[in-house]
Write a protein that holds these residues in place. Structure first.
Motif, PDB file in Angstrom:
ATOM      1  N   ALA A   1      24.380   6.381 -39.283  1.00  0.00           N
ATOM      2  CA  ALA A   1      23.561   6.647 -38.098  1.00  0.00           C
ATOM      3  C   ALA A   1      24.341   7.440 -37.056  1.00  0.00           C
ATOM      4  O   ALA A   1      23.795   8.335 -36.400  1.00  0.00           O
ATOM      5  N   SER A   2      25.640   7.127 -36.904  1.00  0.00           N
ATOM      6  CA  SER A   2      26.463   7.859 -35.943  1.00  0.00           C
ATOM      7  C   SER A   2      26.620   9.313 -36.356  1.00  0.00           C
ATOM      8  O   SER A   2      26.521  10.220 -35.523  1.00  0.00           O
ATOM      9  N   LEU A   3      26.862   9.548 -37.652  1.00  0.00           N
ATOM     10  CA  LEU A   3      26.976  10.927 -38.133  1.00  0.00           C
ATOM     11  C   LEU A   3      25.657  11.676 -37.954  1.00  0.00           C
ATOM     12  O   LEU A   3      25.640  12.861 -37.600  1.00  0.00           O
ATOM     13  N   ASN A   4      24.544  10.978 -38.168  1.00  0.00           N
ATOM     14  CA  ASN A   4      23.238  11.603 -37.967  1.00  0.00           C
ATOM     15  C   ASN A   4      23.020  11.955 -36.500  1.00  0.00           C
ATOM     16  O   ASN A   4      22.501  13.034 -36.171  1.00  0.00           O
ATOM     17  N   ASN A   5      23.446  11.049 -35.595  1.00  0.00           N
ATOM     18  CA  ASN A   5      23.307  11.321 -34.166  1.00  0.00           C
ATOM     19  C   ASN A   5      24.159  12.507 -33.745  1.00  0.00           C
ATOM     20  O   ASN A   5      23.752  13.319 -32.901  1.00  0.00           O
ATOM     21  N   ILE A   6      25.361  12.616 -34.325  1.00  0.00           N
ATOM     22  CA  ILE A   6      26.217  13.764 -34.012  1.00  0.00           C
ATOM     23  C   ILE A   6      25.546  15.066 -34.450  1.00  0.00           C
ATOM     24  O   ILE A   6      25.544  16.070 -33.728  1.00  0.00           O
ATOM     25  N   THR A   7      24.953  15.040 -35.646  1.00  0.00           N
ATOM     26  CA  THR A   7      24.271  16.233 -36.139  1.00  0.00           C
ATOM     27  C   THR A   7      23.099  16.614 -35.243  1.00  0.00           C
ATOM     28  O   THR A   7      22.926  17.787 -34.876  1.00  0.00           O
ATOM     29  N   ILE A   8      22.289  15.627 -34.877  1.00  0.00           N
ATOM     30  CA  ILE A   8      21.131  15.900 -34.019  1.00  0.00           C
ATOM     31  C   ILE A   8      21.587  16.424 -32.660  1.00  0.00           C
ATOM     32  O   ILE A   8      21.024  17.388 -32.126  1.00  0.00           O
ATOM     33  N   THR A   9      22.622  15.802 -32.094  1.00  0.00           N
ATOM     34  CA  THR A   9      23.127  16.242 -30.790  1.00  0.00           C
ATOM     35  C   THR A   9      23.643  17.674 -30.857  1.00  0.00           C
ATOM     36  O   THR A   9      23.412  18.481 -29.951  1.00  0.00           O
ATOM     37  N   THR A  10      24.331  18.014 -31.939  1.00  0.00           N
ATOM     38  CA  THR A  10      24.860  19.366 -32.086  1.00  0.00           C
ATOM     39  C   THR A  10      23.737  20.389 -32.174  1.00  0.00           C
ATOM     40  O   THR A  10      23.764  21.436 -31.507  1.00  0.00           O
ATOM     41  N   PHE A  11      22.717  20.109 -33.000  1.00  0.00           N
ATOM     42  CA  PHE A  11      21.597  21.038 -33.125  1.00  0.00           C
ATOM     43  C   PHE A  11      20.822  21.151 -31.816  1.00  0.00           C
ATOM     44  O   PHE A  11      20.380  22.246 -31.430  1.00  0.00           O
ATOM     45  N   ASP A  12      20.634  20.016 -31.126  1.00  0.00           N
ATOM     46  CA  ASP A  12      19.922  20.056 -29.852  1.00  0.00           C
ATOM     47  C   ASP A  12      20.675  20.893 -28.830  1.00  0.00           C
ATOM     48  O   ASP A  12      20.068  21.626 -28.036  1.00  0.00           O
ATOM     49  N   ALA A  13      21.997  20.782 -28.836  1.00  0.00           N
ATOM     50  CA  ALA A  13      22.794  21.580 -27.907  1.00  0.00           C
ATOM     51  C   ALA A  13      22.646  23.068 -28.199  1.00  0.00           C
ATOM     52  O   ALA A  13      22.540  23.892 -27.270  1.00  0.00           O
ATOM     53  N   GLU A  14      22.632  23.426 -29.479  1.00  0.00           N
ATOM     54  CA  GLU A  14      22.452  24.826 -29.843  1.00  0.00           C
ATOM     55  C   GLU A  14      21.067  25.325 -29.425  1.00  0.00           C
ATOM     56  O   GLU A  14      20.915  26.464 -28.946  1.00  0.00           O
ATOM     57  N   LYS A  15      20.050  24.498 -29.602  1.00  0.00           N
ATOM     58  CA  LYS A  15      18.707  24.889 -29.202  1.00  0.00           C
ATOM     59  C   LYS A  15      18.620  25.081 -27.689  1.00  0.00           C
ATOM     60  O   LYS A  15      17.997  26.044 -27.209  1.00  0.00           O
TER      61      LYS A  15
ATOM     62  N   ALA B   1      20.348  28.347 -26.783  1.00  0.00           N
ATOM     63  CA  ALA B   1      19.526  29.516 -27.111  1.00  0.00           C
ATOM     64  C   ALA B   1      18.354  29.648 -26.152  1.00  0.00           C
ATOM     65  O   ALA B   1      17.995  30.756 -25.726  1.00  0.00           O
ATOM     66  N   LYS B   2      17.762  28.526 -25.776  1.00  0.00           N
ATOM     67  CA  LYS B   2      16.647  28.552 -24.846  1.00  0.00           C
ATOM     68  C   LYS B   2      17.089  29.026 -23.476  1.00  0.00           C
ATOM     69  O   LYS B   2      16.375  29.773 -22.786  1.00  0.00           O
ATOM     70  N   ALA B   3      18.284  28.612 -23.054  1.00  0.00           N
ATOM     71  CA  ALA B   3      18.798  29.030 -21.745  1.00  0.00           C
ATOM     72  C   ALA B   3      19.061  30.530 -21.730  1.00  0.00           C
ATOM     73  O   ALA B   3      18.751  31.218 -20.748  1.00  0.00           O
ATOM     74  N   LYS B   4      19.616  31.058 -22.830  1.00  0.00           N
ATOM     75  CA  LYS B   4      19.851  32.505 -22.894  1.00  0.00           C
ATOM     76  C   LYS B   4      18.543  33.282 -22.859  1.00  0.00           C
ATOM     77  O   LYS B   4      18.433  34.334 -22.212  1.00  0.00           O
ATOM     78  N   LYS B   5      17.545  32.769 -23.535  1.00  0.00           N
ATOM     79  CA  LYS B   5      16.257  33.437 -23.561  1.00  0.00           C
ATOM     80  C   LYS B   5      15.606  33.448 -22.191  1.00  0.00           C
ATOM     81  O   LYS B   5      15.030  34.454 -21.759  1.00  0.00           O
TER      82      LYS B   5
END
Length: 468
Positions: free
Chosen positions: A161-175, A178-182
Motif C-alpha cells: 500500500a505504501s509503494l502504491n501511495n508513492i506511485t500515486i503521489t508521484t503521478f499526481d505531482a506530475e499531473k 503539467a497543469k500548472a505549466k498549461k
C-alpha cells in the motif's frame, strides 16, 4: 493571540506507519518493546496503563510515557516554545507521516541518561546533538539503523500500500506540474467586476455547511506523543509541534538528579505527580465518544525496566541463597533433610530448573548491582543463628516457587509476542489467491458468491414474496 505551531498536514494525510502499531488494533505494548530491542535498546519494556493514579503507576517506576490519541489540530502560543531549557532537550520533528510511534519512542528514550540505549543509539544521539529538530527528523528518516527497525514490523500488505501511495503521489505531482505549466501558457482575461460582489448570506451558509460536512468525513488518524522528565522539568514531546512543550518543573529534590544522576523512586514518583494533570486534560480532550464516553479513543503506555530481567535476577539470587543455607546446614544441622517440610524438600530439587534448562549452574545476572546484593546476602547467611537456618531455607524455597512462576510468565509472554509478530507480518496474499483459484477450478466460487453460471448476480426474491 494564539498561533498554530503545528506543521500543516498535506491533503490525504494518513498515519499508517507501514503497519507499525498505528491502528488501534495493533497498539500492543509488546510490539513497542520489540521495537526498542530492534533499535538496540535493551533492559526496557513497555506496559499498558489502565489508570494514572499513584496506586497503578508508582510501583512501575516509569522512565517515560507514550500517549496515543485521535489526532486533531491543536494551537499554542509562540511563547510556549521559547523556554531556554528546551534547547537541552533532544527533540526531533516528524517529517515522515508514517513514523510518529518511532519518533515518540526516540524522543523519550534519548532524553533518559540512566538508560542504556546501546552503541548505535548513543552514536546517533552524539551525531545529532548540535542539529536542529528538523534536521534530527531528517536524520531519523535516513538512518540505516532506525529505518530497518521501523519497517521490520510492517505487514506485506502495508508495504504494498505504501509503494502504491508513492506511485500515486508521484503521478499526481506530475499531473499538477503539467497543469500548472498549461495554465501559465494560457492568457487569462481580466476578472469581471461582478466577481467582486460579495456572496449572499444564503450562499455563505451553504458553503459553511459544505465545509462542516467535509470535516465530518475526514478519516480518523491516531498520533503518538511522549512525556519524559529531563533537565529539571517534565516535557511533552510531540513531533508535529515546533519544539518541546513544558508540562511543569520537577521538585527541588529531583531536579539535580534528573540530569546526571540516576533518579530515585521518589523522584520518578514526583514527575508522575506533575504529568498526571496534563494527562487528565489530554484524556478529557481526546478521550471517549458517545453519550456515555464508553468508546475510548486513547491509549497510554509506560516505559519501565524489563520485568523478565528483574524476576530472573531475583530467582538467581534465591538460588545462591539456598546453596549458601544448605552449605551451613550440612555442617551444623545433621539430618536437616528430614527436619524440613517434605513437600518443600521435593520441590527444591526442580524449583530452579526452567524449561529447556538441564543443569543448575550459576547464570550471569543482568543488574549491575547484583554482585553487591549477592555479597550482602552471603554475609547475612554466614552470620545467621543456627536455629534460624531451617526456617530461612523453607522461606527461601517458598519465595523461589513464586519467582519461578513469574519467570515462566515472562517467558510465555515473550513466546506469545514472537508468535503474534509472525502472524502479523506473514504474507497471506499468495495463499488467498491460490485458495480462490482452486475454488474457481472446482466450480465452487460462483455458488459462494451467489452468482449463476455466467457470473451474474442471482436475482433475489423481494421481501415477503416466495421464491419461484
Amino acid at each position: 493571540m494564539e498561533v498554530d505551531q503545528q506543521p500543516q498536514r498535506p491533503p490525504g494525510y494518513e498515519i499508517s506507519s507501514e503497519g507499525l502499531l498505528l491502528s488501534l488494533s495493533l497498539i500492543q505494548a509488546r510490539v513497542f518493546t520489540s521495537l526498542t530491542r530492534r533499535l538496540g535498546i535493551n533492559g526496557l519494556e513497555l506496559v499498558e496503563l489502565y489508570d494514572i493514579e499513584p496506586w497503578a503507576v508508582d510501583h512501575l517506576n516509569p522512565h517515560g510515557l507514550i500517549f496515543c490519541f485521535m489526532w486533531r489540530k491543536d494551537s499554542h502560543r509562540p511563547a510556549d516554545f521559547d523556554d531556554p531549557a528546551a534547547e537541552r532537550v533532544w527533540f526531533a520533528n516528524q517529517l515522515s507521516d508514517d513514523a510518529c510511534a518511532t519518533h515518540a519512542i526516540l524522543n523519550v528514550l534519548l532524553n533518559c541518561p540512566n538508560i542504556d540505549i546501546g552503541e548505535e543509539m548513543r552514536n546517533f544521539r552524539a551525531e545529532t546533538e548540535m542539529m536542529s529538530p528538523v534536521m534530527r527528523g531528517l536524520a531519523i528518516t535516513n538512518s540505516r539503523t532506525i529505518r530497518p527497525a521501523h519497517n521490520f514490523f510492517a505487514r506485506p500488505s502495508d508495504i504494498r500500500a505504501s509503494l502504491n501511495n508513492i506511485t500515486i503521489t508521484t503521478f499526481d505531482a506530475e499531473k499538477r506540474k503539467a497543469k500548472a505549466k498549461k495554465s501559465e501558457s494560457e492568457v487569462k482575461p481580466p476578472p469581471a467586476k461582478r466577481a467582486k460582489i460579495a456572496k449572499t448570506t444564503k450562499s455563505k451558509g451553504k458553503e459553511k455547511e459544505k465545509d462542516s460536512t467535509g470535516d465530518d468525513d475526514e478519516e480518523e488518524t491516531y498520533h503518538f506523543i511522549g512525556y519524559v522528565p529531563a533537565h529539571g522539568k517534565v516535557w511533552e514531546l510531540d513531533g508535529l509541534k515546533s519544539g518541546p512543550l513544558e508540562v511543569g518543573e520537577l521538585p527541588a529534590a529531583s531536579t539535580s538528579s534528573s540530569a546526571d544522576v540516576s533518579p530515585s523512586r521518589n523522584s520518578n514518583r514526583g514527575w508522575m505527580d506533575i504529568v498526571r494533570p496534563a494527562l487528565r486534560m489530554k484524556m478529557e480532550k481526546y478521550g471517549g465518544s458517545g453519550s456515555d464516553e464508553s468508546n475510548i479513543r486513547f491509549s497510554l503506555l509506560a516505559i519501565v525496566d524489563d520485568l523478565f530481567k528483574k524476576v530472573s535476577d531475583e530467582l538467581e539470587l534465591l538460588k545462591r541463597e539456598k546453596k549458601a543455607l544448605e552449605g551451613r546446614m550440612n555442617q551444623e544441622c545433621n539430618g536437616w533433610q528430614t527436619t524440613v517440610d517434605s513437600s518443600l524438600y521435593e520441590l527444591s530439587h526442580s524449583v530452579f530448573l526452567l524449561p529447556n534448562q538441564r543443569s543448575l549452574e550459576l547464570r550471569k545476572p543482568y543488574a549491575p548491582d547484583f554482585g553487591s546484593r549477592a555479597n550482602e546476602q552471603a554475609r547475612a547467611v554466614l552470620t545467621m543463628n543456627t536455629n534460624n537456618l531451617i526456617p530461612a531455607w523453607e522461606m527461601c524455597v517458598r519465595t523461589s516457587i513464586r519467582a519461578r512462576v513469574a519467570v515462566e510468565d515472562e517467558l510465555t509472554k515473550g513466546v506469545r509476542a514472537n508468535t503474534d509478530h509472525v502472524k502479523r507480518t506473514f504474507d497471506y496474499e499468495p495463499f488467498v489467491k491460490e485458495y480462490i483459484r482452486h475454488l474457481q477450478s472446482a466450480g465452487l466460487l460462483d455458488a459462494l458468491l451467489d452468482r449463476d453460471g455466467d457470473g451474474r448476480k442471482r436475482a433475489t426474491a423481494k421481501k415477503g414474496l416466495p421464491n419461484t
